[in-house]
Motif scaffolding. Structure first.
Motif, PDB file in Angstrom:
ATOM      1  N   GLU A 265      64.769  32.349  47.205  1.00 32.06           N
ATOM      2  CA  GLU A 265      63.816  31.239  47.213  1.00 32.06           C
ATOM      3  C   GLU A 265      63.593  30.694  48.614  1.00 32.06           C
ATOM      4  O   GLU A 265      62.467  30.345  48.970  1.00 32.06           O
ATOM      5  N   VAL A 266      64.641  30.612  49.401  1.00 33.41           N
ATOM      6  CA  VAL A 266      64.532  30.103  50.761  1.00 33.41           C
ATOM      7  C   VAL A 266      63.556  30.959  51.571  1.00 33.41           C
ATOM      8  O   VAL A 266      62.752  30.433  52.339  1.00 33.41           O
ATOM      9  N   ALA A 267      63.598  32.250  51.375  1.00 30.26           N
ATOM     10  CA  ALA A 267      62.724  33.159  52.108  1.00 30.26           C
ATOM     11  C   ALA A 267      61.272  32.983  51.703  1.00 30.26           C
ATOM     12  O   ALA A 267      60.376  32.975  52.550  1.00 30.26           O
ATOM     13  N   TYR A 268      61.018  32.805  50.421  1.00 31.44           N
ATOM     14  CA  TYR A 268      59.643  32.702  49.929  1.00 31.44           C
ATOM     15  C   TYR A 268      59.014  31.341  50.216  1.00 31.44           C
ATOM     16  O   TYR A 268      57.793  31.217  50.199  1.00 31.44           O
ATOM     17  N   GLN A 269      59.810  30.327  50.510  1.00 34.86           N
ATOM     18  CA  GLN A 269      59.262  29.000  50.801  1.00 34.86           C
ATOM     19  C   GLN A 269      58.454  28.996  52.094  1.00 34.86           C
ATOM     20  O   GLN A 269      57.424  28.348  52.174  1.00 34.86           O
ATOM     21  N   ASP A 270      58.938  29.704  53.117  1.00 36.67           N
ATOM     22  CA  ASP A 270      58.217  29.794  54.391  1.00 36.67           C
ATOM     23  C   ASP A 270      58.350  31.217  54.913  1.00 36.67           C
ATOM     24  O   ASP A 270      59.097  31.486  55.856  1.00 36.67           O
ATOM     25  N   LEU A 271      57.633  32.118  54.277  1.00 31.58           N
ATOM     26  CA  LEU A 271      57.767  33.540  54.556  1.00 31.58           C
ATOM     27  C   LEU A 271      57.474  33.913  56.016  1.00 31.58           C
ATOM     28  O   LEU A 271      58.240  34.674  56.616  1.00 31.58           O
ATOM     29  N   PRO A 272      56.402  33.412  56.644  1.00 33.29           N
ATOM     30  CA  PRO A 272      56.172  33.793  58.051  1.00 33.29           C
ATOM     31  C   PRO A 272      57.330  33.384  58.974  1.00 33.29           C
ATOM     32  O   PRO A 272      57.703  34.135  59.870  1.00 33.29           O
ATOM     33  N   ALA A 273      57.906  32.227  58.738  1.00 32.98           N
ATOM     34  CA  ALA A 273      59.025  31.789  59.572  1.00 32.98           C
ATOM     35  C   ALA A 273      60.295  32.591  59.250  1.00 32.98           C
ATOM     36  O   ALA A 273      61.086  32.896  60.143  1.00 32.98           O
ATOM     37  N   PHE A 274      60.490  32.914  57.975  1.00 31.40           N
ATOM     38  CA  PHE A 274      61.679  33.666  57.575  1.00 31.40           C
ATOM     39  C   PHE A 274      61.620  35.098  58.103  1.00 31.40           C
ATOM     40  O   PHE A 274      62.617  35.633  58.580  1.00 31.40           O
ATOM     41  N   GLY A 275      60.463  35.716  57.981  1.00 28.49           N
ATOM     42  CA  GLY A 275      60.283  37.083  58.479  1.00 28.49           C
ATOM     43  C   GLY A 275      60.083  38.079  57.351  1.00 28.49           C
ATOM     44  O   GLY A 275      60.896  38.151  56.428  1.00 28.49           O
ATOM     45  N   TYR A 276      58.973  38.796  57.434  1.00 29.83           N
ATOM     46  CA  TYR A 276      58.641  39.779  56.401  1.00 29.83           C
ATOM     47  C   TYR A 276      59.637  40.941  56.390  1.00 29.83           C
ATOM     48  O   TYR A 276      60.057  41.396  55.326  1.00 29.83           O
ATOM     49  N   ALA A 277      59.994  41.429  57.564  1.00 28.19           N
ATOM     50  CA  ALA A 277      60.924  42.569  57.641  1.00 28.19           C
ATOM     51  C   ALA A 277      62.310  42.164  57.141  1.00 28.19           C
ATOM     52  O   ALA A 277      62.980  42.948  56.451  1.00 28.19           O
ATOM     53  N   LYS A 278      62.717  40.954  57.464  1.00 30.05           N
ATOM     54  CA  LYS A 278      64.020  40.468  57.000  1.00 30.05           C
ATOM     55  C   LYS A 278      64.029  40.364  55.475  1.00 30.05           C
ATOM     56  O   LYS A 278      64.990  40.792  54.817  1.00 30.05           O
ATOM     57  N   LEU A 279      62.946  39.827  54.905  1.00 31.45           N
ATOM     58  CA  LEU A 279      62.847  39.723  53.449  1.00 31.45           C
ATOM     59  C   LEU A 279      62.852  41.115  52.813  1.00 31.45           C
ATOM     60  O   LEU A 279      63.529  41.337  51.812  1.00 31.45           O
ATOM     61  N   ALA A 280      62.117  42.052  53.391  1.00 34.55           N
ATOM     62  CA  ALA A 280      62.085  43.418  52.851  1.00 34.55           C
ATOM     63  C   ALA A 280      63.477  44.044  52.879  1.00 34.55           C
ATOM     64  O   ALA A 280      63.870  44.745  51.940  1.00 34.55           O
ATOM     65  N   LEU A 281      64.216  43.796  53.946  1.00 30.89           N
ATOM     66  CA  LEU A 281      65.591  44.306  54.051  1.00 30.89           C
ATOM     67  C   LEU A 281      66.477  43.722  52.949  1.00 30.89           C
ATOM     68  O   LEU A 281      67.213  44.455  52.277  1.00 30.89           O
ATOM     69  N   LEU A 282      66.399  42.416  52.755  1.00 26.95           N
ATOM     70  CA  LEU A 282      67.232  41.762  51.740  1.00 26.95           C
ATOM     71  C   LEU A 282      66.871  42.244  50.339  1.00 26.95           C
ATOM     72  O   LEU A 282      67.756  42.502  49.515  1.00 26.95           O
ATOM     73  N   GLU A 283      65.573  42.391  50.080  1.00 32.18           N
ATOM     74  CA  GLU A 283      65.150  42.881  48.765  1.00 32.18           C
ATOM     75  C   GLU A 283      65.600  44.327  48.537  1.00 32.18           C
ATOM     76  O   GLU A 283      65.990  44.688  47.427  1.00 32.18           O
ATOM     77  N   LEU A 284      65.550  45.143  49.587  1.00 37.73           N
ATOM     78  CA  LEU A 284      66.002  46.526  49.461  1.00 37.73           C
ATOM     79  C   LEU A 284      67.501  46.587  49.155  1.00 37.73           C
ATOM     80  O   LEU A 284      67.931  47.357  48.295  1.00 37.73           O
TER      81      LEU A 284
END
Length: 183
Positions: free
Chosen positions: A116-135
């Motif tokens: 949830e923290v990642a999706y709240q401010d996705l550009p600031a969190f980072g798309y590649a970082k989110l993709a890594l965590l989801e993978l």
């Protein structure tokens, strides 16, 4: 027509038509061209072999660096301090403990699997970082990817964990210096 004297006085002269000389010249040029092509192909095959060897060495070096980072993450997750913090549900303490024994670690986090923290401010969190965590969560195994952070590229390493018996993901960011030195 061209006439040639064979050298003996009183001998017959050899008569060659102009076409024969032209044909001989063309055959000579063709032979030179084939020779040059053969030499060029030989030199090129030598270059290709050297390039393939260099590529193989670079690939082996990158694989070594990446596998060492995955091993380091697994080692850190097996650390008693990290395991205790994860069991207690203390994400901040677990993230700090992950960084403690990892000299190259620049950043670390332990996030709930909902991300949830990642999706709240996705550009600031980072798309590649989110993709890594989801993978890491979807494959249920440690994984790594190149991520952008602080204006540069870094290596992100993530693994699924249990945070007080609830699915979560551990993340550590390290510099690419190990990989960059290979090239």
């Amino acid at each position: 027509m061209v006439t040639m004297n064979l050298g003996k006085k009183g001998s017959k002269k050899l008569v060659l038509p102009a076409r024969s000389i032209l044909l001989a010249g063309m055959l000579l040029l063709l032979a030179l061209w084939f020779g040059w092509s053969g030499i060029s192909q030989w030199r090129q095959s030598s270059s290709v072999a050297a390039l393939e060897q260099a590529r193989g060495q670079a690939l082996a070096g990158v694989e070594k660096v990446l596998s060492s980072q995955l091993e380091q993450l697994q080692k850190q997750l097996a650390n008693e301090t990290v395991r205790t913090a994860l069991a207690a549900g203390d994400a901040a303490a677990a993230a700090a403990a992950l960084r403690q024994g990892w000299a190259a670690a620049e950043d670390s986090a332990v996030l709930p699997a909902s991300l949830e923290v990642a999706y709240q401010d996705l550009p600031a969190f980072g798309y590649a970082k989110l993709a890594l965590l989801e993978l890491a969560l979807s494959t249920d195994k440690p994984t790594l990817r190149i991520v952008r952070a602080d204006g540069g590229q870094h290596l992100g390493v993530a693994a699924p964990v249990l945070l007080a018996e609830v699915p979560a993901v551990a993340y550590v960011r390290v510099p690419l210096t190990g990989i960059e030195t290979i090239f």
